[in-house]
Design an enzyme around this catalytic site. Structure first.
Site, PDB file in Angstrom:
ATOM      1  N   SER A   3       0.825  -1.202   0.000  1.00 53.64           N
ATOM      2  CA  SER A   3       0.000   0.000   0.000  1.00 53.64           C
ATOM      3  C   SER A   3       0.863   1.258   0.000  1.00 53.64           C
ATOM      4  CB  SER A   3      -0.965  -0.054   1.186  1.00 53.64           C
ATOM      5  OG  SER A   3      -2.058   0.772   0.904  1.00 53.64           O
ATOM      6  N   HIS A  63      -8.011  -5.328   0.230  1.00 50.22           N
ATOM      7  CA  HIS A  63      -6.748  -4.691   0.599  1.00 50.22           C
ATOM      8  C   HIS A  63      -6.066  -5.443   1.744  1.00 50.22           C
ATOM      9  CE1 HIS A  63      -4.203  -1.223   0.160  1.00 50.22           C
ATOM     10  NE2 HIS A  63      -4.242  -0.959   1.453  1.00 50.22           N
TER      11      HIS A  63
HETATM   12  C1  GTR Z   1      -5.325   4.589   2.157  1.00 48.72           C
HETATM   13  C2  GTR Z   1      -4.732   5.444   1.072  1.00 48.72           C
HETATM   14  C3  GTR Z   1      -4.181   4.533   0.020  1.00 48.72           C
HETATM   15  C4  GTR Z   1      -3.278   3.477   0.615  1.00 48.72           C
HETATM   16  C5  GTR Z   1      -3.742   2.968   1.965  1.00 48.72           C
HETATM   17  C6  GTR Z   1      -2.712   2.228   2.799  1.00 48.72           C
HETATM   18  O1  GTR Z   1      -6.078   5.238   3.045  1.00 48.72           O
HETATM   19  O2  GTR Z   1      -5.736   6.261   0.560  1.00 48.72           O
HETATM   20  O3  GTR Z   1      -3.527   5.267  -0.996  1.00 48.72           O
HETATM   21  O4  GTR Z   1      -1.998   3.931   0.701  1.00 48.72           O
HETATM   22  O5  GTR Z   1      -4.226   3.974   2.767  1.00 48.72           O
HETATM   23  O6  GTR Z   1      -1.563   2.635   2.849  1.00 48.72           O
HETATM   24  O7  GTR Z   1      -3.119   1.256   3.429  1.00 48.72           O
END
Ligand code: GTR
Length: 367
Positions: free
Chosen positions: A191, A319
């Protein structure tokens, strides 16, 4: 469902006109892209220190059947306004090596489970980890008065560039450790950590393999090809402006006018190995847009006769930096570093029939 706000720019087209036609041209074009991308998106990485060394804080062999040795180092850097240090943890499998390394800056998170660790070691890799938030913190305060900001107060670098600098300093130390093979260093992050890892790999040619997991906007995701529900520039800069160069704000609401897209960040890694691991259900990270940047960057790998060194994989789910993702990275690394065939392709068609979002094709090679 997705929107193509504009076609992906031609990575082979020089700013002043003309196209790349041989390997030397690509080096020049790569330098142009690097300037443009750092100057607009991430800011320039903090300077290379005048000296970097490792102080060992402890080293012991774990009393378990794996015979793994564990060491923690203080990575000390000199130069700038004052010395700086951060911790690097290194787990080494039993044996003389030299071993390839998997380096990850996400020690601030909890994705590297015992199971992940064991798999990395059993497959014959050193696992090195550091906490990128020791380099600069991951929070909203606008004062640049902590950690590396005290050392290098000037500069346009955002947190991603500072974290990428942390990867580079870890490589400085790792490449001199006795059981490390300096030619087989792989880096990975998830991420926001994946965005940092991609940038680190794009800016350091000592890194043999770069991998970003679910890295999305500002990482493997396209700005121009926007999958349904994906994060846009206005979203990311609304919450995390400090990750980037302040100049990126000029493009809020007009992502498609950026003078580059993320396939060109990926192309900076070429011809060194690059893998991105994605999740079909992680809509915020723009899985469709990451496929388009893969297609665009793959052309550069083709041009450099390195097609088999770029890969992408998609899994079901959302995610996460899951065991599955780590195993995919190890399969890709095994193929490269150990000549072990995983029995599947890293050039899949996750969205059958989807055409490239660009009209340009590979230039003929003159050399
Ligand atoms: C989110 C962000 C993403 C990603 C994520 C993370 O809130 O908008 O771009 O980086 O965090 O790092 O888990």
């Amino acid at each position: 469902m997705y929107t193509v706000k504009a076609e992906l720019p031609d990575p082979f087209a020089f700013d002043g006109g003309g196209r790349v036609s041989d390997a030397g041209d690509w080096r020049r074009r790569r330098a142009e892209l690097l300037n443009l991308i750092l100057g607009t998106e991430y800011g320039h990485l903090p300077p290379t220190p005048t000296d970097v060394y490792a102080e060992i804080l402890h080293a012991y062999t774990l009393h378990d059947p794996r015979g793994v040795s564990h060491a923690t180092y203080r990575v000390v850097t000199e130069g700038g306004a004052r010395p700086f240090w951060f911790l690097l943890s290194v787990l080494t499998p039993t044996g003389d090596g030299p071993f390839p390394v998997v380096l990850c800056g996400d020690a601030c998170w909890r994705y590297i489970t015992h199971r992940v660790e064991s798999e990395i070691l059993q497959r014959g890799y050193i696992l090195a980890t550091f906490n990128r938030t020791e380099i600069v913190p991951d929070d909203q305060r606008t004062e640049r008065d902590r950690a590396l900001h005290q050392v290098y107060p000037e500069g346009d670098y955002g947190a991603l560039a500072a974290w990428a600098w942390g990867y580079h300093r870890a490589v400085d130390v790792l490449q001199d450790l006795p059981r490390v093979d300096p030619d087989r260093i792989a880096i990975v992050g998830h991420s926001r950590g994946g965005k940092a890892a991609l940038l680190a790999g794009a800016t350091d040619e000592r890194i043999a393999l770069t991998s970003a997991n679910n890295s999305g906007c500002g990482g493997a995701g396209s700005f121009r090809v926007q999958g349904e529900g994906c994060e846009l520039l206005e979203n990311i800069l609304g919450v995390f402006p400090y990750w980037f160069s302040p100049r990126l704000n000029d493009y809020i609401g007009r992502d498609e006018e950026l003078p580059f897209d993320q396939h060109e960040v990926k192309a900076l890694v070429a011809p060194r190995a690059l893998l991105t691991t994605e999740a079909i259900g992680d809509l915020w990270a723009n899985p469709i847009g990451t496929y388009q940047t893969y297609l665009g960057a793959r052309e550069v790998y083709r041009f450099l006769d390195a097609d088999d060194l770029i890969g992408v994989r998609y899994r079901e789910g959302g995610h996460d930096h899951s065991l599955d993702d780590w195993q995919t990275l190890l399969d890709f690394s095994d193929r490269m570093f150990y000549d072990r065939d995983p029995g599947y392709s890293f050039d899949p068609e996750p969205f059958p029939g989807m055409a490239p979002a660009f009209p340009w094709t590979l230039p003929p090679r003159a050399d």
